[in-house]
Design a protein around this motif. Structure first.
Motif, mmCIF file in Angstrom:
data_model
loop_
_atom_site.group_PDB
_atom_site.id
_atom_site.type_symbol
_atom_site.label_atom_id
_atom_site.label_comp_id
_atom_site.label_asym_id
_atom_site.label_seq_id
_atom_site.Cartn_x
_atom_site.Cartn_y
_atom_site.Cartn_z
ATOM 1 N N ASN A 121 0.817 -1.223 0.000
ATOM 2 C CA ASN A 121 0.000 0.000 0.000
ATOM 3 C C ASN A 121 0.842 1.261 0.000
ATOM 4 N N PHE A 122 2.082 1.142 -0.434
ATOM 5 C CA PHE A 122 2.987 2.287 -0.509
ATOM 6 C C PHE A 122 3.222 2.560 -1.992
ATOM 7 N N HIS A 123 2.540 3.565 -2.491
ATOM 8 C CA HIS A 123 2.512 3.843 -3.931
ATOM 9 C C HIS A 123 3.566 4.887 -4.275
ATOM 10 N N ILE B 25 9.557 -4.299 -8.070
ATOM 11 C CA ILE B 25 10.588 -3.352 -8.508
ATOM 12 C C ILE B 25 10.160 -1.933 -8.158
ATOM 13 N N CYS B 26 11.116 -1.150 -7.711
ATOM 14 C CA CYS B 26 10.847 0.224 -7.270
ATOM 15 C C CYS B 26 10.576 1.141 -8.455
ATOM 16 N N ALA B 27 9.878 2.226 -8.163
ATOM 17 C CA ALA B 27 9.522 3.218 -9.175
ATOM 18 C C ALA B 27 10.762 3.772 -9.893
ATOM 19 N N GLU B 28 11.807 4.040 -9.131
ATOM 20 C CA GLU B 28 13.002 4.668 -9.722
ATOM 21 C C GLU B 28 13.645 3.763 -10.769
ATOM 22 N N ARG B 29 13.694 2.440 -10.473
ATOM 23 C CA ARG B 29 14.347 1.541 -11.427
ATOM 24 C C ARG B 29 13.442 1.222 -12.607
ATOM 25 N N PRO C 131 9.290 14.035 2.793
ATOM 26 C CA PRO C 131 9.949 13.571 1.564
ATOM 27 C C PRO C 131 10.405 12.119 1.628
ATOM 28 N N ILE C 132 10.211 11.415 0.528
ATOM 29 C CA ILE C 132 10.750 10.059 0.369
ATOM 30 C C ILE C 132 12.171 10.197 -0.147
ATOM 31 N N SER C 133 13.059 9.271 0.223
ATOM 32 C CA SER C 133 14.354 9.228 -0.467
ATOM 33 C C SER C 133 14.573 7.797 -0.942
ATOM 34 N N PRO C 134 15.318 7.640 -2.027
ATOM 35 C CA PRO C 134 15.412 6.330 -2.684
ATOM 36 C C PRO C 134 16.073 5.276 -1.806
ATOM 37 N N CYS C 135 15.655 4.021 -1.983
ATOM 38 C CA CYS C 135 16.271 2.908 -1.254
ATOM 39 C C CYS C 135 17.705 2.719 -1.748
ATOM 40 N N GLY C 136 18.470 1.922 -1.035
ATOM 41 C CA GLY C 136 19.878 1.717 -1.368
ATOM 42 C C GLY C 136 20.082 1.159 -2.772
#
Ligand code: THU
Length: 155
Positions: free
Chosen positions: A43-45, A72-76, A108-113
């Motif tokens: 539930n984390f969009h 897969i994360c949004a950034e990738r 703010p969100i920051s990207p995962c490792g």
């Protein structure tokens, strides 16, 4: 022997009204596109929106899977899309945002490792820094001018 230190410098904007029109539009796009993320398990969009050198905006969202590690994360998702649609083209800025009915969304969100590693490699691939705007659905926006600065001593 000596000690070394690396520091991260970032800018904090109180709201998107303090941003340039270009950055505000990208943040708005990232905030909106969270609505098409596929995140039924967390539930984390999450959404990431890129402004390309040619002015086009490209987006990616997280894509989850019943087999959780397949997600897969949004950034990738975004970086893969950019690499295929615009191979080699510089990326001016990426904005990331999230939405959730389980947690507050004004920080703010920051990207995962893993995404930091992917962003760092994309910068070296295009040989240009990528500005990164991090935000929630509202509230402050953090800006780093070089995405890979989020990953000191990167592999
Ligand atoms: N997620 C992203 O898409 N980007 C991030 O930077 C952090 C986490 C996703 C992965 C997973 O689908 C959900 O958010 C919860 O971790």
């Amino acid at each position: 022997m000596k000690e070394a230190q690396q520091t991260l410098t970032y800018t904090i904007f109180k709201t998107s009204s303090e941003l340039s029109n270009e950055d505000a539009a990208l943040v708005e796009k990232a905030r909106q596109q969270t609505s098409i993320a596929y995140a039924p398990y967390s539930n984390f969009h999450v959404s990431a929106a890129a402004l390309m050198e040619n002015g086009e905006m490209i987006t990616g969202t997280n894509q989850e899977n019943a087999s959780y590690p397949v997600s897969i994360c949004a950034e990738r998702v975004l970086l893969g899309t950019i690499a295929n649609l615009f191979p080699g083209m510089p990326v001016k800025t990426i904005a990331i945002s999230y939405n959730s009915n389980k947690v507050k969304t004004d920080y703010p969100i920051s990207p995962c490792g893993m995404c930091r590693q992917a962003l760092a490699e994309y910068e070296s691939r295009i040989n240009k820094p990528i500005r990164l705007l991090m935000t929630g659905q509202s509230g402050e926006i953090f800006l780093v001018n070089v995405a890979s600065h989020l990953l000191p001593l990167a592999f």
